[in-house]
Design an enzyme around this catalytic site. Structure first.
Site, PDB file in Angstrom:
ATOM      1  N   HIS A   1      -9.530   1.618   4.518  1.00 10.97           N
ATOM      2  CA  HIS A   1      -8.283   1.826   5.267  1.00 10.97           C
ATOM      3  C   HIS A   1      -8.546   2.827   6.397  1.00 10.97           C
ATOM      4  CE1 HIS A   1      -4.230   2.968   6.311  1.00 10.97           C
ATOM      5  NE2 HIS A   1      -3.835   1.840   5.740  1.00 10.97           N
TER       6      HIS A   1
ATOM      7  N   GLU B   1      -6.917   5.226   7.476  1.00  7.81           N
ATOM      8  CA  GLU B   1      -6.656   6.624   7.129  1.00  7.81           C
ATOM      9  C   GLU B   1      -7.843   7.228   6.384  1.00  7.81           C
ATOM     10  OE1 GLU B   1      -2.889   5.838   5.248  1.00  7.81           O
ATOM     11  OE2 GLU B   1      -2.064   5.330   7.219  1.00  7.81           O
TER      12      GLU B   1
ATOM     13  N   LYS C   1       0.253   4.293  -0.410  1.00  6.57           N
ATOM     14  CA  LYS C   1      -0.320   5.531   0.160  1.00  6.57           C
ATOM     15  C   LYS C   1       0.008   6.722  -0.756  1.00  6.57           C
ATOM     16  CE  LYS C   1      -0.133   3.411   4.660  1.00  6.57           C
ATOM     17  NZ  LYS C   1      -0.081   3.589   6.114  1.00  6.57           N
TER      18      LYS C   1
ATOM     19  N   SER D   1       3.188  -1.845  10.460  1.00  3.59           N
ATOM     20  CA  SER D   1       4.624  -1.965  10.721  1.00  3.59           C
ATOM     21  C   SER D   1       5.168  -3.376  10.469  1.00  3.59           C
ATOM     22  CB  SER D   1       4.945  -1.498  12.148  1.00  3.59           C
ATOM     23  OG  SER D   1       4.584  -0.143  12.310  1.00  3.59           O
TER      24      SER D   1
ATOM     25  N   GLY E   1       2.341   2.566  10.703  1.00  5.59           N
ATOM     26  CA  GLY E   1       3.333   3.628  10.545  1.00  5.59           C
ATOM     27  C   GLY E   1       4.006   4.044  11.838  1.00  5.59           C
TER      28      GLY E   1
ATOM     29  N   GLU F   1      -5.762  -4.353  10.462  1.00  4.42           N
ATOM     30  CA  GLU F   1      -4.709  -3.369  10.681  1.00  4.42           C
ATOM     31  C   GLU F   1      -5.002  -2.593  11.959  1.00  4.42           C
ATOM     32  OE1 GLU F   1      -2.598  -2.398   6.719  1.00  4.42           O
ATOM     33  OE2 GLU F   1      -4.255  -1.023   6.945  1.00  4.42           O
TER      34      GLU F   1
ATOM     35  N   ASN G   1       0.879  -1.169   0.000  1.00  3.61           N
ATOM     36  CA  ASN G   1       0.000   0.000   0.000  1.00  3.61           C
ATOM     37  C   ASN G   1       0.915   1.217   0.000  1.00  3.61           C
ATOM     38  OD1 ASN G   1      -1.798   2.058   0.501  1.00  3.61           O
ATOM     39  ND2 ASN G   1      -2.234   1.453   2.627  1.00  3.61           N
TER      40      ASN G   1
HETATM   41  P1  PGA Z   1       2.696   0.466   7.638  1.00  2.00           P
HETATM   42  O1  PGA Z   1       1.242   0.687   6.981  1.00  2.00           O
HETATM   43  O2  PGA Z   1       3.201  -0.860   7.107  1.00  2.00           O
HETATM   44  O3  PGA Z   1       3.512   1.622   7.160  1.00  2.00           O
HETATM   45  O4  PGA Z   1       2.508   0.441   9.112  1.00  2.00           O
HETATM   46  C1  PGA Z   1       0.375  -0.377   6.757  1.00  2.00           C
HETATM   47  C2  PGA Z   1      -0.910   0.129   6.154  1.00  2.00           C
HETATM   48  O5  PGA Z   1      -1.390   1.201   6.569  1.00  2.00           O
HETATM   49  O6  PGA Z   1      -1.489  -0.500   5.249  1.00  2.00           O
END
Ligand code: PGA
Length: 259
Positions: A96, A98, A11, A214, A174, A168, A9
């Site tokens: 997601h 976000e 982003k 992460s 992140g 998630e 992903n």
């Molecule tokens: P990350 O993000 O691996 O940077 O923690 C995962 C995601 O939001 O899909």
């Protein structure tokens, strides 16, 4: 049997040239690899058509990171599921955290998006997960159950079977703070039991449930070795071809243990 999948992903990262370069690097690395999982990259809308032209989409699946909750019309700035599908993409990340947090996406909106994506034969990678407060107050199982029930349980069993889920935990995205393999496994087993309660054991057993938050080469094998963790949705570590491939290759280490 359900598939193992590692999906990137990206982003809101990479310019078009950088993104095409990264996609080509992953594509190249896959040419010489025999991955024990399906590999997918989900990229910004602006990159989809160019990335589709630059990779072998039979070996490296392509997806979008979102789609609109309307099929077409006067929705300035939105990108519809048919538009996504017309680029050659086969997947779309939906729900997601976000999108839920920063863009107000509710279960009602997500329901529409899932229906529109399925109508285009796109595979939704549907994200669910609790925030830190809900992890700490112990309501995380109920939170995730509700997210699934509200957005997905109007689907027929046939349509539900076309989904990929991604657990998630928002506190792990992140932040560098990964859920432990045990925390991930507990939640994935819970999610599978919620699905089994509605659609039966066969549908539940055939649903791929990815872990995200992460995930990196150093912890992927431990997470993916868990019986209900069927791969990962990878943010930061997907922005570098070598680290992304490190996660893809984690399945080689544990494949014989799992299947
Ligand atoms: P990350 O993000 O691996 O940077 O923690 C995962 C995601 O939001 O899909």
């Amino acid at each position: 049997m359900r598939k193992n999948i590692v999906a990137g992903n990206w982003k809101m990262n990479t310019t078009l040239a950088e993104g095409v370069g990264l996609a080509k690097d992953v594509n190249e690395a896959l040419k010489n690899a025999t991955p024990k999982c399906d590999v997918v990259i989900c990229v910004p809308f602006t990159h989809l058509a160019s990335v589709a032209a630059a990779i072998d989409t039979d070996k490296l699946g392509l997806g979008a990171e979102n789609c609109a909750d309307h099929v077409k019309g006067a929705y300035t700035g939105e990108v519809s599921a048919p538009m996504v599908a017309s680029t050659g993409a086969k997947y779309v990340i939906l729900g997601h955290s976000e999108r839920r947090q920063y863009y107000g996406e509710t279960s009602e909106i997500l329901k529409e998006k899932v229906n529109l994506a399925l109508a285009e034969n796109l595979t939704p990678i549907f994200c669910i997960g609790e925030v830190l407060e809900q992890r700490e107050d112990g309501t995380y199982n109920e939170v995730v159950t509700k997210q699934i029930e509200e957005a997905l349980f109007d689907l027929t069993a046939e349509d539900f079977s076309k989904l990929v889920l991604a657990y998630e935990p928002v506190w792990a995205i992140g932040t560098g703070k990964t859920a432990t393999a045990e925390q991930a496994e507990d939640m994935h087993a819970h999610i599978r039991s919620v699905i089994a309660g509605k659609y039966g054991k066969e549908v539940a057993d055939n649903t791929s449930i990815l872990y995200g938050g992460s995930c990196k080469p150093s912890n992927a094998a431990e997470l993916f070795a868990k019986p209900d963790v069927d791969g990962g949705l990878i943010g930061g570590a997907a922005l570098d071809a070598a680290s992304f491939m490190g996660i893809v290759n984690a399945f080689k280490e544990i494949f014989s243990l799992k299947r």
